[in-house]
Design an enzyme around this catalytic site. Structure first.
Site, PDB file in Angstrom:
ATOM      1  CE  LYS A  71      54.497  24.304  -0.759  1.00  0.00           C
ATOM      2  NZ  LYS A  71      55.155  23.062   0.077  1.00  0.00           N
ATOM      3  CE  LYS A 107      48.939  16.619   4.270  1.00  0.00           C
ATOM      4  NZ  LYS A 107      48.509  18.149   4.356  1.00  0.00           N
ATOM      5  CB  THR A 191      48.354  26.892   9.649  1.00  0.00           C
ATOM      6  OG1 THR A 191      49.585  26.559   8.797  1.00  0.00           O
ATOM      7  CG2 THR A 191      47.289  25.907   8.989  1.00  0.00           C
ATOM      8  CB  SER A 362      54.264  26.875   1.816  1.00  0.00           C
ATOM      9  OG  SER A 362      54.719  26.296   2.886  1.00  0.00           O
TER      10      SER A 362
HETATM   11  N1  GLU Z   1      50.986  21.163   5.990  1.00  0.00           N
HETATM   12  C1  GLU Z   1      50.261  22.094   5.621  1.00  0.00           C
HETATM   13  C2  GLU Z   1      48.695  21.876   5.146  1.00  0.00           C
HETATM   14  O1  GLU Z   1      48.089  20.933   5.324  1.00  0.00           O
HETATM   15  C3  GLU Z   1      50.800  23.064   4.829  1.00  0.00           C
HETATM   16  C4  GLU Z   1      51.477  22.666   3.520  1.00  0.00           C
HETATM   17  C5  GLU Z   1      52.401  23.338   2.574  1.00  0.00           C
HETATM   18  O2  GLU Z   1      52.955  24.241   3.355  1.00  0.00           O
HETATM   19  O3  GLU Z   1      52.717  23.009   1.752  1.00  0.00           O
HETATM   20  O4  GLU Z   1      48.133  22.785   4.672  1.00  0.00           O
END
Ligand code: GLU
Length: 428
Positions: A71, A107, A191, A362
């Site tokens: 994720k 990622k 976030t 998410s």
């Molecule tokens: N990009 C966000 C992070 O760095 C969320 C990642 C997601 O929702 O999977 O945590």
């Protein structure tokens, strides 16, 4: 330590090694966790509006999926490197584990600058990205999401491409979709709000009234903006916000000692969190050098932009008044800067917990997609605050009990969870 992708990875590995030694992990386990288990590197050809073809370098990496599918977001960043994505995918493994959601770490990234691309060029890039990775993502394999300079629209183009290729509807394959199109209410704010939920829990534990605190924030993208909004609504005073100007693309610090107003700044910002410095001046903000956010005489610093921002080169400039650092960005602090925080008694809520609100939401989005039943916003925020607060309290208690920094405590908790699951699976 410098500011390259390689430095960033070294820093992430050094932090892991420190905790791995504390936990007495064996060499094989350390080897497995120091780099991603799977990496995709690819070129994405994109037809540009002017008729030329431009090739963009893309990455998707799965660091560890022992606790659940990979994720993590996809960043569009001009200075993206394989090492940055490696470090960030590792961070996602710890992030999901520290808040105890059943997901692993992944990622993605593309070396590009969407600020200078048209929307149709961005759409073609998103579709090209999915054509390169579709076999290696999936709601039970690896689930992308938005990150730096990507948003719900990018996720919808990616989802559509995935569903077009596979011939079915899989809303849970990508999160961060807009609400009403398979997204969760509250995902945009999640976030940033998560940063402030951990701040609330920290101030409660320390017996400090938020109304008596002041803050300086780096960034004005989704994370920083919503952290700023909630902090302001709870009575905190924002002295400065640092971000790009949307004309010359340089960073500035926008300061109003009477208190910055997040809604006012949002009214002069664009979709990438850049602020118009001429308009800011017109609204009574002082426009200072981009680095000045760090030296403000405030109680709280919130780095909520990019990695490698607080380093040995600038950490000494932090005011003696600063007591708390809330890491809304991924990896904003280098190991050397962290050592200075600790020597000065500054408490830093580490990125892996502080910025986990987005991925937690998410996860909620996936649960809603799987059940095809969507929750109200209040329900989302209530559940998010519960998870973030519980994770914070466990970290704070563990740190106290073992005389660790909050960062080491958070890592020890998450690494232990990942190692336990790898052991149960028989991997180690
Ligand atoms: N990009 C966000 C992070 O760095 C969320 C990642 C997601 O929702 O999977 O945590």
């Amino acid at each position: 330590m410098g500011k390259t992708g390689a430095d960033f990875l070294k820093n992430a590995q050094a932090q892991f090694d420190k905790v791995a030694d504390f936990l007495k992990l064996n060499e094989g386990t350390k080897d497995l966790l120091r780099t991603p288990m799977k990496e995709l590197h690819f070129n994405i050809p994109v037809k540009m509006d002017n008729g030329t073809t431009q090739v963009f370098k893309g990455f998707r990496m799965r660091h560890n999926d022992s606790r659940g599918p990979g994720k993590g977001g996809i960043r569009f960043a001009p200075d993206e490197t394989a090492d940055t994505v490696r470090a960030l995918s590792m961070g996602m493994t710890w992030k999901c584990a520290v808040v105890d959601i059943p997901l692993g770490g992944g990622k993605g990234g593309v070396v590009c600058d969407p600020r200078i691309m048209s929307l149709s060029e961005q759409e073609r890039l998103c579709r090209g990205y999915i054509r390169a990775v579709y076999k290696e993502i999936g709601h039970e394999i690896d689930i992308p999401a938005p990150d730096v300079m990507t948003n719900g629209q990018h996720m919808m183009w990616m989802l559509d491409e995935y569903e077009t290729i596979t011939g079915a509807r899989y809303p849970g394959v990508i999160t961060g979709k807009p609400a009403g199109f398979g997204g969760s209410l509250g995902r945009t704010e999640a976030t940033g709000y998560g940063v402030i939920y951990t701040l609330k829990a920290l101030l409660k534990a320390e017996g400090v009234d938020i109304k008596k605190t002041t803050a300086s924030i780096q960034g004005f993208g989704k994370v920083a903006e919503y952290a700023a909004r909630m902090y302001h609504d709870l009575g905190g005073k924002i002295i400065a916000v640092s971000c790009w100007d949307n004309t010359d693309k340089k960073a500035y610090t926008f300061r109003k000692t009477a208190g910055c107003l997040p809604s006012e700044l949002a009214s002069i910002s664009d979709a990438f969190g850049s602020i118009d410095k001429t308009k800011a001046k017109g609204l009574g903000y002082e426009v200072l050098d981009g680095a000045e956010w760090l030296t403000q005489e405030v109680t709280i610093l919130i780095p909520a932009a990019l990695e490698n921002q607080i380093t040995s080169a600038n950490v000494e400039g932090i005011s003696k008044k600063v007591k708390y650092i809330l890491e809304g960005a991924n990896g904003p602090t280098t190991a050397e800067a962290d050592a200075v925080y600790n020597a000065r008694g500054i408490k830093a809520v580490p990125d892996i917990l502080c910025s986990a609100g987005g991925v937690t939401c998410s996860y909620f989005e996936q649960v809603q997609n799987n059940t095809n039943y969507y929750w109200g916003k209040e329900e989302v925020f209530e559940k998010l605050e519960y998870i973030m607060t519980k994770a914070f309290e466990s970290m704070y208690a563990f740190a106290k009990d073992k005389s660790l920094t909050l960062r080491d405590a958070a890592y020890a908790i998450s690494v232990t969870r990942v190692v336990e699951s790898m052991k149960k699976r028989g991997w180690i």
